[in-house]
Design a protein around this motif. Structure first.
Motif, mmCIF file in Angstrom:
data_model
loop_
_atom_site.group_PDB
_atom_site.id
_atom_site.type_symbol
_atom_site.label_atom_id
_atom_site.label_comp_id
_atom_site.label_asym_id
_atom_site.label_seq_id
_atom_site.Cartn_x
_atom_site.Cartn_y
_atom_site.Cartn_z
ATOM 1 N N ALA A 146 11.713 2.658 11.756
ATOM 2 C CA ALA A 146 12.184 3.974 11.314
ATOM 3 C C ALA A 146 11.183 5.083 11.634
ATOM 4 C CB ALA A 146 12.478 3.954 9.817
ATOM 5 N N GLY A 147 10.005 4.708 12.137
ATOM 6 C CA GLY A 147 8.986 5.704 12.443
ATOM 7 C C GLY A 147 8.206 6.162 11.233
ATOM 8 N N CYS A 148 8.278 5.390 10.145
ATOM 9 C CA CYS A 148 7.518 5.712 8.931
ATOM 10 C C CYS A 148 6.157 5.023 8.968
ATOM 11 C CB CYS A 148 8.286 5.260 7.683
ATOM 12 S SG CYS A 148 9.878 6.066 7.462
ATOM 13 N N VAL A 149 5.260 5.470 8.129
ATOM 14 C CA VAL A 149 3.937 4.876 8.019
ATOM 15 C C VAL A 149 3.925 3.981 6.788
ATOM 16 C CG1 VAL A 149 1.462 5.305 7.865
ATOM 17 C CG2 VAL A 149 2.945 6.960 9.036
ATOM 18 N N MET A 150 3.742 2.677 6.990
ATOM 19 C CA MET A 150 3.719 1.744 5.865
ATOM 20 C C MET A 150 2.346 1.796 5.196
ATOM 21 S SD MET A 150 2.700 -1.347 4.497
ATOM 22 C CE MET A 150 2.255 -2.568 5.720
ATOM 23 N N VAL A 151 2.342 2.053 3.880
ATOM 24 C CA VAL A 151 1.111 2.097 3.103
ATOM 25 C C VAL A 151 1.042 0.810 2.280
ATOM 26 C CG1 VAL A 151 -0.284 3.396 1.464
ATOM 27 C CG2 VAL A 151 1.317 4.613 2.972
ATOM 28 N N ALA A 152 0.081 -0.056 2.612
ATOM 29 C CA ALA A 152 -0.028 -1.367 1.958
ATOM 30 C C ALA A 152 -0.771 -1.219 0.635
ATOM 31 C CB ALA A 152 -0.759 -2.342 2.872
ATOM 32 N N ILE A 153 -0.133 -1.667 -0.446
ATOM 33 C CA ILE A 153 -0.691 -1.495 -1.788
ATOM 34 C C ILE A 153 -0.849 -2.863 -2.451
ATOM 35 C CG2 ILE A 153 -0.374 -0.436 -4.059
ATOM 36 C CD1 ILE A 153 1.353 1.696 -2.677
ATOM 37 N N ASN A 154 -2.005 -3.088 -3.022
ATOM 38 C CA ASN A 154 -2.302 -4.354 -3.691
ATOM 39 C C ASN A 154 -1.323 -4.578 -4.852
ATOM 40 O OD1 ASN A 154 -3.506 -6.479 -5.215
ATOM 41 N ND2 ASN A 154 -5.512 -5.933 -4.409
ATOM 42 N N PRO A 155 -0.593 -5.707 -4.852
ATOM 43 C CA PRO A 155 0.383 -5.951 -5.921
ATOM 44 C C PRO A 155 -0.248 -6.148 -7.292
ATOM 45 C CG PRO A 155 0.173 -7.887 -4.523
ATOM 46 C CD PRO A 155 -0.586 -6.787 -3.844
ATOM 47 N N ALA A 156 -1.578 -6.304 -7.347
ATOM 48 C CA ALA A 156 -2.260 -6.457 -8.635
ATOM 49 C C ALA A 156 -2.648 -5.116 -9.249
ATOM 50 C CB ALA A 156 -3.516 -7.306 -8.468
ATOM 51 N N TYR A 157 -2.435 -4.015 -8.525
ATOM 52 C CA TYR A 157 -2.867 -2.715 -9.030
ATOM 53 C C TYR A 157 -2.143 -2.322 -10.316
ATOM 54 C CZ TYR A 157 -5.936 -1.182 -5.225
ATOM 55 O OH TYR A 157 -6.991 -1.030 -4.356
ATOM 56 N N GLN A 158 -2.896 -1.662 -11.180
ATOM 57 C CA GLN A 158 -2.410 -1.163 -12.458
ATOM 58 C C GLN A 158 -1.972 0.298 -12.308
ATOM 59 O OE1 GLN A 158 -2.328 -3.395 -15.359
ATOM 60 N NE2 GLN A 158 -2.493 -4.654 -13.516
ATOM 61 N N PRO A 159 -1.336 0.878 -13.345
ATOM 62 C CA PRO A 159 -0.776 2.233 -13.213
ATOM 63 C C PRO A 159 -1.739 3.289 -12.682
ATOM 64 C CG PRO A 159 0.057 1.218 -15.206
ATOM 65 C CD PRO A 159 -0.954 0.270 -14.634
ATOM 66 N N LYS A 160 -2.965 3.347 -13.204
ATOM 67 C CA LYS A 160 -3.906 4.370 -12.741
ATOM 68 C C LYS A 160 -4.258 4.184 -11.276
ATOM 69 C CE LYS A 160 -6.084 5.386 -17.215
ATOM 70 N NZ LYS A 160 -7.352 5.343 -18.003
#
Length: 551
Positions: free
Chosen positions: A100-114
């Motif tokens: 789709a031409g988007c930039v995938m931002v990889a985020i750690n699934p263990a991250y908390q709300p902050k």
């Protein structure tokens, strides 16, 4: 391959050519090419979800999802966060972003709300694709806690004061959640016209366009966002896969590593796409028993993991003694001991154990084992210099040191990141005008082209393959009402490599226990950052400027 050797600087001569040409190969076009040659091969098997897809089926699903993205308002260049454990939907969404031409931002699934709030605002994420529940994580509740407008919003039309860039949330869930699009709903929004648009604009996406953003911590205590292009990602995967012998035959890879990490995104997904290999996901998060199950049931020939994962896998195999067919194990994310390598060969029945070394800022791999490495090279070095890569080792004054002398490793290569997102100052600190990237690792180059990590110059703890920078933990603990001052260090640990130790100075007539520390940190930082050891001290040594010196 031959090696040109300068004093403390190594360059491969006549390396393998880079993957295809600048005009033809983005990640999305790589998927098309793989379908032409390996369309009937299984691309991915998600054992814990009881799902699998061939490469042809993957391309169909990817284009349908990418078309659905257009339907709900995604645009070329939008930054799309992927925040979920190892699911087949993660794999599809990653490739759909590229198509789709988007930039995938990889985020750690263990991250908390902050932590997720910081990530969204750091790079201005426009859309989030997240799981629903995983272990103690409830992603939807987390988002609601930092974005109270979500539940009352129309899907795709979010307006949030705290997350001003975020417009859309897509949930991978079995139920519809207020304010969000459901993953399957978006998939089913595709029609022939939208799919045609996706397929026809692939040539409009340039290889030097951003493709992936990897969060990587820094000495400031908050993650920086390394921007990786299509060219970086496709080519590093090509060379990694060749070194890992994916070109020799069709391999099935047992994927123990998290997909969001560079190990998952490049060393695993990109490499497999380049050669038509099959990825097998044993579980949503690492589980050595499930890994053994799929090694036996799916007859996987290659294993991907961190040293901590291999410790657990070997211990599980010592108990179960399963008949498995694994040939090669790839280890990365942290240093692996010679003893562990030998345990892996003996108990997992491997013919080879290979190391990889690199950084998110270099896309992934800089050094990697060769196919005929002996025991010393496999267990005592991080491998041989990768193709199309220059490296040098310098002293504190930036002078090149002799071969065999320790200093800071610097890298100049096609895979060096485009930069840190919206952070020119930190980018210039990391990469000079001469394009040499400073790794912060204390390194020894050998004349034969192999390298050894002997220490770290930057302040970092590596716990089970996860990079942890103490300042983030220190800043949190210093808000505790009974703590005056904190200094976080890494302690050697047999299984994890290092564990997190909090050294604290407390207020007079107060007490603090490790249980209190764990409870205070829970929900504020990811579980792997929470200290497991507590040391109470009377004070810390100070430099003349008043800063803490080494404890």
């Amino acid at each position: 391959m031959s090696l040109k050797v300068y004093t403390g600087l190594l360059v491969l001569r006549k390396p393998i050519k880079l993957r295809r040409t600048a005009e033809t190969f983005t990640l999305g076009l790589l998927l098309e090419q793989t379908v032409k040659t390996h369309g009937n091969y299984d691309a991915i098997v998600s054992s814990h979800q009881n799902k699998k897809m061939t490469y042809s089926e993957v391309l169909d699903q990817v284009d349908r999802l990418a078309a659905g993205f257009l339907r709900i308002g995604y645009q070329i260049g939008d930054k799309v966060g992927l925040w979920a454990p190892n699911l087949i939907e993660w794999y599809i969404a990653n490739l759909a972003c590229a198509r789709a031409g988007c930039v995938m931002v990889a985020i750690n699934p263990a991250y908390q709300p902050k932590e997720i709030e910081y990530c969204i605002n750091k790079v201005g994420i426009n859309a989030i694709i997240c799981g629903h529940k995983f272990k103690t994580q409830n992603y939807y509740e987390f988002l609601n806690s930092i974005c109270p407008e979500l539940a009352q919003s129309d899907p795709g039309n979010l307006r949030s004061r705290s997350l001003p860039s975020l417009r859309s949330v897509v949930t991978i869930a079995d139920e519809d959640l207020s304010g969000t699009h459901n993953y399957n709903e978006v998939l089913n929004m595709a029609n022939a016209e939208l799919i045609h648009r996706i397929r026809s604009h692939q040539r409009d996406i340039k290889i030097d366009d951003p493709c992936n953003i990897q969060f990587t911590s820094g000495t400031t205590g908050m993650p920086k966002a390394a921007v990786i292009s299509h060219f970086h990602l496709v080519n590093n995967g090509f060379f990694v896969g060749k070194r890992n012998e994916l070109d020799k035959k069709h391999h099935k890879i047992c994927v123990q590593v998290p997909l969001f990490h560079a190990f998952g995104t490049i060393i695993t997904i990109s490499a497999s796409l380049n050669y038509g290999s099959t990825l097998v996901l044993p579980s949503a998060g690492f589980d050595p028993q499930r890994s053994l199950d799929v090694l036996k049931e799916e007859r996987c020939t290659i294993i991907h993991g961190t040293p901590t994962m291999y410790v657990d896998l070997v211990n599980a195999q010592k108990e179960r003694r399963e008949k498995i067919n694994a040939e090669i194990a790839i280890s990365g994310g942290a240093l692996c001991s010679s003893y562990l390598f030998k345990e892996m060969i003996n108990f997992l029945g491997l013919r080879k154990v290979k190391s990889v070394y690199g950084l998110s800022e270099t896309t992934a791999v800089v050094f990697q084992s060769l196919h005929d490495d002996d025991e010393y090279k496999s267990t005592c070095t991080v491998g041989y210099l990768q193709e199309h890569v220059e490296v040098k080792v310098v002293d504190k004054d930036n002078n090149i040191v002799p071969i065999g002398t320790a200093g800071e490793l610097c890298v100049r290569a096609y895979g060096n990141m485009l930069g840190y997102w919206n952070d020119d100052e930190k980018t210039k600190e990391m990469i000079g005008a001469d394009r040499w990237l400073k790794t912060g690792d204390q390194f020894i180059l050998e004349e034969n082209g192999y390298g050894r990590v002997v220490g770290r110059l930057k302040e970092m703890i590596i716990r089970g393959g996860e990079n942890i920078f103490p300042k983030e933990i220190e800043d949190l603990l210093n808000t505790h009402p009974n703590i005056v001052e904190t200094y976080v260090i890494g302690l050697q640990h047999e299984r994890l490599g290092e564990e997190v130790c909090a050294c604290i100075r407390i207020k007079e007539n107060c007490t603090v226990t490790i249980e209190e520390i764990k409870k205070y940190c829970s929900g504020n930082i990811a579980h792997f950052k929470i200290p497991s050891v507590l040391k109470i001290v009377d004070g810390f040594p100070k430099t003349t400027s008043g800063k803490n010196s080494e404890v």
